[in-house]
Design a protein around this motif. Structure first.
Motif, PDB file in Angstrom:
ATOM      1  N   PRO A 286       4.022  10.893 -10.476  1.00 40.97           N
ATOM      2  CA  PRO A 286       2.875  10.728 -10.332  1.00 40.97           C
ATOM      3  C   PRO A 286       2.545  10.502  -8.761  1.00 40.97           C
ATOM      4  CG  PRO A 286       3.639   8.576 -11.237  1.00 40.97           C
ATOM      5  CD  PRO A 286       4.567   9.561 -11.493  1.00 40.97           C
ATOM      6  N   CYS A 287       3.471  10.290  -8.121  1.00 42.27           N
ATOM      7  CA  CYS A 287       3.392  10.278  -6.690  1.00 42.27           C
ATOM      8  C   CYS A 287       3.204  11.622  -5.939  1.00 42.27           C
ATOM      9  CB  CYS A 287       4.688   9.542  -5.859  1.00 42.27           C
ATOM     10  SG  CYS A 287       4.796   7.834  -6.316  1.00 42.27           S
ATOM     11  N   TYR A 288       3.684  12.559  -6.795  1.00 46.20           N
ATOM     12  CA  TYR A 288       3.396  14.068  -5.981  1.00 46.20           C
ATOM     13  C   TYR A 288       1.865  14.146  -6.171  1.00 46.20           C
ATOM     14  CZ  TYR A 288       8.399  14.612  -6.963  1.00 46.20           C
ATOM     15  OH  TYR A 288       9.956  14.809  -6.968  1.00 46.20           O
ATOM     16  N   LEU A 289       1.171  13.922  -7.243  1.00 48.10           N
ATOM     17  CA  LEU A 289      -0.204  14.179  -6.992  1.00 48.10           C
ATOM     18  C   LEU A 289      -0.838  13.137  -6.018  1.00 48.10           C
ATOM     19  CD1 LEU A 289      -2.713  15.535  -8.181  1.00 48.10           C
ATOM     20  CD2 LEU A 289      -2.669  13.752 -10.101  1.00 48.10           C
ATOM     21  N   VAL A 290      -0.740  11.898  -6.042  1.00 44.17           N
ATOM     22  CA  VAL A 290      -1.332  11.126  -5.469  1.00 44.17           C
ATOM     23  C   VAL A 290      -1.001  11.612  -3.493  1.00 44.17           C
ATOM     24  CG1 VAL A 290      -1.272   8.533  -4.425  1.00 44.17           C
ATOM     25  CG2 VAL A 290      -0.871   9.051  -6.925  1.00 44.17           C
ATOM     26  N   VAL A 291       0.167  11.729  -3.357  1.00 47.00           N
ATOM     27  CA  VAL A 291       0.403  12.343  -1.908  1.00 47.00           C
ATOM     28  C   VAL A 291      -0.531  13.584  -1.563  1.00 47.00           C
ATOM     29  CG1 VAL A 291       2.036  13.128  -0.201  1.00 47.00           C
ATOM     30  CG2 VAL A 291       2.571  11.214  -1.892  1.00 47.00           C
TER      31      VAL A 291
ATOM     32  N   PHE B  26     -11.975   7.157  -1.727  1.00 46.15           N
ATOM     33  CA  PHE B  26     -11.444   8.132  -2.156  1.00 46.15           C
ATOM     34  C   PHE B  26     -10.174   7.900  -3.264  1.00 46.15           C
ATOM     35  CE2 PHE B  26      -8.349  11.514  -2.573  1.00 46.15           C
ATOM     36  CZ  PHE B  26      -8.875  12.639  -3.296  1.00 46.15           C
ATOM     37  N   VAL B  27      -9.124   7.276  -2.406  1.00 44.18           N
ATOM     38  CA  VAL B  27      -7.935   7.081  -3.623  1.00 44.18           C
ATOM     39  C   VAL B  27      -8.232   5.746  -4.387  1.00 44.18           C
ATOM     40  CG1 VAL B  27      -5.606   5.963  -3.153  1.00 44.18           C
ATOM     41  CG2 VAL B  27      -6.627   7.411  -1.645  1.00 44.18           C
ATOM     42  N   ARG B  28      -9.071   4.896  -4.081  1.00 41.19           N
ATOM     43  CA  ARG B  28      -9.439   3.897  -5.026  1.00 41.19           C
ATOM     44  C   ARG B  28     -10.196   4.418  -6.447  1.00 41.19           C
ATOM     45  NH1 ARG B  28     -10.790  -1.214  -1.624  1.00 41.19           N
ATOM     46  NH2 ARG B  28      -8.661  -2.068  -1.433  1.00 41.19           N
ATOM     47  N   ASN B  29     -11.169   5.350  -5.975  1.00 45.41           N
ATOM     48  CA  ASN B  29     -11.945   6.069  -7.092  1.00 45.41           C
ATOM     49  C   ASN B  29     -11.037   6.918  -7.885  1.00 45.41           C
ATOM     50  OD1 ASN B  29     -14.200   4.512  -6.366  1.00 45.41           O
ATOM     51  ND2 ASN B  29     -14.867   6.060  -5.069  1.00 45.41           N
TER      52      ASN B  29
ATOM     53  N   THR C 209      -6.266   2.437  -7.417  1.00 49.41           N
ATOM     54  CA  THR C 209      -5.584   1.551  -6.788  1.00 49.41           C
ATOM     55  C   THR C 209      -4.870   1.921  -5.429  1.00 49.41           C
ATOM     56  OG1 THR C 209      -3.812  -0.230  -6.740  1.00 49.41           O
ATOM     57  CG2 THR C 209      -3.442   1.686  -8.012  1.00 49.41           C
ATOM     58  N   LEU C 210      -4.433   1.298  -4.486  1.00 45.25           N
ATOM     59  CA  LEU C 210      -3.578   1.685  -3.404  1.00 45.25           C
ATOM     60  C   LEU C 210      -2.417   1.184  -3.410  1.00 45.25           C
ATOM     61  CD1 LEU C 210      -6.396   1.187  -0.534  1.00 45.25           C
ATOM     62  CD2 LEU C 210      -5.517   3.161  -1.403  1.00 45.25           C
ATOM     63  N   ILE C 211      -2.040   0.263  -4.347  1.00 41.55           N
ATOM     64  CA  ILE C 211      -0.655  -0.268  -4.497  1.00 41.55           C
ATOM     65  C   ILE C 211       0.276   0.629  -4.964  1.00 41.55           C
ATOM     66  CG2 ILE C 211       0.731  -2.168  -5.521  1.00 41.55           C
ATOM     67  CD1 ILE C 211      -1.485  -3.021  -3.464  1.00 41.55           C
ATOM     68  N   CYS C 212       1.409   0.843  -4.399  1.00 44.39           N
ATOM     69  CA  CYS C 212       2.509   1.799  -4.587  1.00 44.39           C
ATOM     70  C   CYS C 212       3.044   1.582  -6.063  1.00 44.39           C
ATOM     71  CB  CYS C 212       3.548   1.695  -3.690  1.00 44.39           C
ATOM     72  SG  CYS C 212       5.227   2.532  -4.180  1.00 44.39           S
TER      73      CYS C 212
ATOM     74  N   CYS D 154       0.870  -1.146  -0.144  1.00 46.49           N
ATOM     75  CA  CYS D 154       0.109   0.025   0.029  1.00 46.49           C
ATOM     76  C   CYS D 154       0.764   1.407  -0.001  1.00 46.49           C
ATOM     77  CB  CYS D 154      -1.055   0.060   1.171  1.00 46.49           C
ATOM     78  SG  CYS D 154      -2.110   1.298   1.513  1.00 46.49           S
ATOM     79  N   CYS D 155       0.220   2.313  -0.626  1.00 51.14           N
ATOM     80  CA  CYS D 155       0.972   3.548  -0.722  1.00 51.14           C
ATOM     81  C   CYS D 155       1.311   4.105   0.758  1.00 51.14           C
ATOM     82  CB  CYS D 155       0.015   4.721  -1.249  1.00 51.14           C
ATOM     83  SG  CYS D 155       0.516   6.406  -1.130  1.00 51.14           S
ATOM     84  N   GLY D 156       2.604   4.582   0.708  1.00 52.40           N
ATOM     85  CA  GLY D 156       3.093   4.891   2.283  1.00 52.40           C
ATOM     86  C   GLY D 156       2.442   6.162   2.746  1.00 52.40           C
TER      87      GLY D 156
END
Length: 141
Positions: free
Chosen positions: A117-122, A93-96, A100-103, A55-57
């Motif tokens: 892309p991690c910048y946007l996710v975080v 929210f994250v899944r939608n 995914t939640l997987i890093c 899962c995403c840290g």
């Protein structure tokens, strides 16, 4: 300054992982005063628990912050309905938003105007966390 702005300050263009950035930003933003021992506890959650297959840290740290803010002293997890609801809301929210939640899957996203892309996710996780916490009646973490 908003929580996501503080997260971006710690994350974008630094050597800090998503988890470290989320931890430092939340600790500062919410004036938690969490020390070095707590930071070390969260330190290996970045990069999908250091394996990219988990899962995403940033998400994991956000869940920890929800637990910190909603769990009463001596309370066990199944008794924490507000925390459960917030984690479900953040998960959905994250899944939608990202599918995914997987890093490793999040790292493969192509995101317009973001080098990583991690910048946007975080950033999005931080925005959602701040919104959920501010919606809480007592407005504290």
């Amino acid at each position: 300054m908003k929580l996501y702005e503080l997260v971006n300050k710690y994350h974008i263009g630094t050597d800090l992982s998503c988890a470290e950035s989320m931890f430092r930003a939340c600790n500062e933003y919410y004036h938690l005063g969490l020390g070095e021992e707590t930071r070390k506890m969260f330190s290996l959650m970045g990069i999908g628990m250091q394996a990219e297959q988990s899962c995403c840290g940033a998400f994991t740290v956000a869940v920890g912050m929800i637990g910190l803010g909603t769990t009463q002293d001596g309370q066990i997890d199944r008794e924490n309905q507000p925390g459960y609801e917030m984690v479900c809301e953040l998960t959905n929210f994250v899944r939608n938003r990202f599918g995914t939640l997987i890093c490793s899957e999040l790292q493969k996203l192509e995101v317009y105007q973001y080098d990583d892309p991690c910048y946007l996710v975080v950033e999005e996780i931080a925005k959602k966390l701040e919104a959920m916490i501010s919606e809480r009646e007592d407005k504290k973490i």
